[in-house]
Design a protein around this motif. Structure first.
Motif, PDB file in Angstrom:
ATOM      1  N   ASN A 149      -3.455   5.412  -2.001  1.00 57.98           N
ATOM      2  CA  ASN A 149      -4.247   6.485  -1.398  1.00 57.98           C
ATOM      3  C   ASN A 149      -3.637   7.831  -1.750  1.00 57.98           C
ATOM      4  OD1 ASN A 149      -5.705   4.441   0.267  1.00 57.98           O
ATOM      5  ND2 ASN A 149      -3.733   4.317   1.308  1.00 57.98           N
ATOM      6  N   ILE A 150      -4.492   8.833  -1.887  1.00 55.04           N
ATOM      7  CA  ILE A 150      -4.035  10.207  -2.118  1.00 55.04           C
ATOM      8  C   ILE A 150      -4.577  11.094  -1.005  1.00 55.04           C
ATOM      9  CG2 ILE A 150      -4.261  12.226  -3.611  1.00 55.04           C
ATOM     10  CD1 ILE A 150      -4.238  10.360  -5.998  1.00 55.04           C
ATOM     11  N   GLU A 151      -3.688  11.820  -0.367  1.00 52.51           N
ATOM     12  CA  GLU A 151      -4.073  12.750   0.687  1.00 52.51           C
ATOM     13  C   GLU A 151      -3.515  14.134   0.368  1.00 52.51           C
ATOM     14  OE1 GLU A 151      -5.862  12.572   3.481  1.00 52.51           O
ATOM     15  OE2 GLU A 151      -6.359  10.433   3.452  1.00 52.51           O
ATOM     16  N   GLU A 195       0.857  -1.193   0.000  1.00 55.12           N
ATOM     17  CA  GLU A 195       0.000   0.000   0.000  1.00 55.12           C
ATOM     18  C   GLU A 195       0.891   1.240   0.000  1.00 55.12           C
ATOM     19  OE1 GLU A 195      -3.656   2.023   2.634  1.00 55.12           O
ATOM     20  OE2 GLU A 195      -2.922  -0.004   3.070  1.00 55.12           O
ATOM     21  N   ILE A 196       0.565   2.200  -0.870  1.00 55.50           N
ATOM     22  CA  ILE A 196       1.316   3.440  -0.960  1.00 55.50           C
ATOM     23  C   ILE A 196       0.349   4.610  -0.821  1.00 55.50           C
ATOM     24  CG2 ILE A 196       2.605   4.971  -2.521  1.00 55.50           C
ATOM     25  CD1 ILE A 196       4.388   2.879  -1.477  1.00 55.50           C
ATOM     26  N   THR A 197       0.716   5.556   0.022  1.00 52.20           N
ATOM     27  CA  THR A 197      -0.066   6.779   0.189  1.00 52.20           C
ATOM     28  C   THR A 197       0.787   7.962  -0.245  1.00 52.20           C
ATOM     29  OG1 THR A 197      -1.294   5.848   2.053  1.00 52.20           O
ATOM     30  CG2 THR A 197      -1.311   8.255   1.820  1.00 52.20           C
ATOM     31  N   SER A 241      -3.360  12.360  -9.059  1.00 47.48           N
ATOM     32  CA  SER A 241      -4.359  11.372  -9.494  1.00 47.48           C
ATOM     33  C   SER A 241      -3.828  10.275 -10.409  1.00 47.48           C
ATOM     34  CB  SER A 241      -5.545  12.079 -10.159  1.00 47.48           C
ATOM     35  OG  SER A 241      -5.138  12.759 -11.336  1.00 47.48           O
ATOM     36  N   PRO A 242      -2.782  10.515 -11.240  1.00 45.13           N
ATOM     37  CA  PRO A 242      -2.281   9.407 -12.075  1.00 45.13           C
ATOM     38  C   PRO A 242      -1.835   8.191 -11.272  1.00 45.13           C
ATOM     39  CG  PRO A 242      -1.470  11.501 -12.920  1.00 45.13           C
ATOM     40  CD  PRO A 242      -2.143  11.802 -11.608  1.00 45.13           C
ATOM     41  N   ALA A 243      -1.560   8.374  -9.988  1.00 45.66           N
ATOM     42  CA  ALA A 243      -1.155   7.243  -9.147  1.00 45.66           C
ATOM     43  C   ALA A 243      -2.247   6.196  -9.053  1.00 45.66           C
ATOM     44  CB  ALA A 243      -0.785   7.731  -7.744  1.00 45.66           C
ATOM     45  N   LEU A 244      -3.493   6.612  -9.292  1.00 41.56           N
ATOM     46  CA  LEU A 244      -4.629   5.694  -9.184  1.00 41.56           C
ATOM     47  C   LEU A 244      -4.856   4.897 -10.458  1.00 41.56           C
ATOM     48  CD1 LEU A 244      -7.091   8.148  -7.394  1.00 41.56           C
ATOM     49  CD2 LEU A 244      -5.697   6.357  -6.345  1.00 41.56           C
TER      50      LEU A 244
END
Length: 298
Positions: free
Chosen positions: A76-78, A32-34, A63-66
């Protein structure tokens, strides 16, 4: 070894590029990466408020991480407003993070005393390891080089070791990681002892070398049945110079450090600047990735 990673980026440190290499991070052991970005509070006007335009802009950048997330991973993006250090600590708690990845410019202890940095502040608040990567280095990697780096963030650690309490602390941490990881991520460790030749007595220096060799031999022996390759080396000279030389010569992925600093105060930083602190110097000046283990703080 590390399952839940937190990548903290301000979009100038090169770490935001990791959003395109989630699968490579997964190959490096992460499940998991945030990704976290902090937006400053908007102070225009009488009442400080969240700058929602910048928050949305940052979310769009991350958002490209998703996209194309492997089935066995979660992303996850915070994007949070306020103090970066506080935001990082809150995100660690929210996602059960076990490794923080952050950038830090090459700087001097004096600059940190007067200007501070998010990384320097975190160093004294964290209870989990923190990996520090240099923006200048990360920014110039080509895509294939960057992917390789993401896969091998924690494959080969150089561990400066002189049997001090904080070095024994790292040793026990490594034992725990190896027991869990079984050599899937951390594949090699090199324990390095450097004997400072300040004594005029060759016999005294030789005795110190023998003592260091014996202690490292015990460490190496304790890993004989483990799945990782443990090497040891004793050198004479300046610990900082020799550490960098060995890091270059052995193609390590990171230098592992710890210290026993218990509080973040200007007094303690001044003491470190005055008397010298090897871990502090390496944190400030090394171009190699550093993984910092904060000793448990009461």
């Amino acid at each position: 070894m590390f399952n839940h990673g937190l990548v903290c980026t301000d979009f100038t440190d090169g770490l935001d590029k990791m959003i395109h290499f989630v699968s490579a991070l997964g190959e490096g052991g992460f499940k998991e990466i945030t990704f976290l970005h902090s937006v400053a509070i908007w102070n225009e006007g009488e009442i400080p408020r969240i700058d929602r335009d910048k928050v949305e802009e940052a979310k769009k950048k991350l958002s490209p991480a998703l996209n194309n997330v492997p089935e066995n991973m979660k992303v996850n993006i915070e994007v949070l407003s306020g103090n970066p250090s506080d935001n990082i600590l809150a995100t660690i708690k929210k996602y059960n993070i076990d490794l923080v990845i952050t950038g830090s410019p090459v700087s001097t202890s004096l600059e940190q005393i007067f200007f501070g940095s998010t990384t320097a502040k975190l160093r004294n608040k964290l209870r989990i390891p923190m990996m520090i990567l240099r923006p200048q280095l990360m920014s110039v990697y080509r895509n294939d080089e960057f992917a390789l780096r993401c896969r091998n963030l924690n494959s080969f650690w150089l561990v400066p070791y002189n049997h001090a309490p904080h070095h024994r602390y790292i040793l026990e941490k490594i034992r725990g990681y190896v027991e869990i990881d079984k050599g899937n991520t951390l594949k090699e460790c090199l324990f390095l002892s450097v004997i400072d030749e300040v004594s005029r007595s060759e016999i005294l220096t030789e005795n110190k070398v023998k003592e260091a060799e014996n202690k490292l031999a015990e460490i190496q022996k304790s890993f004989v049945s483990s799945p990782i390759n443990v090497q040891t080396l004793v050198k004479r000279g300046n610990i900082l110079e020799e550490t960098f030389k060995i890091a270059f010569a052995h193609d390590v992925s990171a230098i592992a450090l710890a210290d026993n600093l218990k509080e973040d105060s200007i007094f303690n930083r001044l003491v470190q600047l005055a008397v010298g602190n090897n871990a502090n110097y390496l944190l400030n000046c090394s171009w190699f990735p550093l993984i910092y283990f904060p000793m448990n703080k009461q």
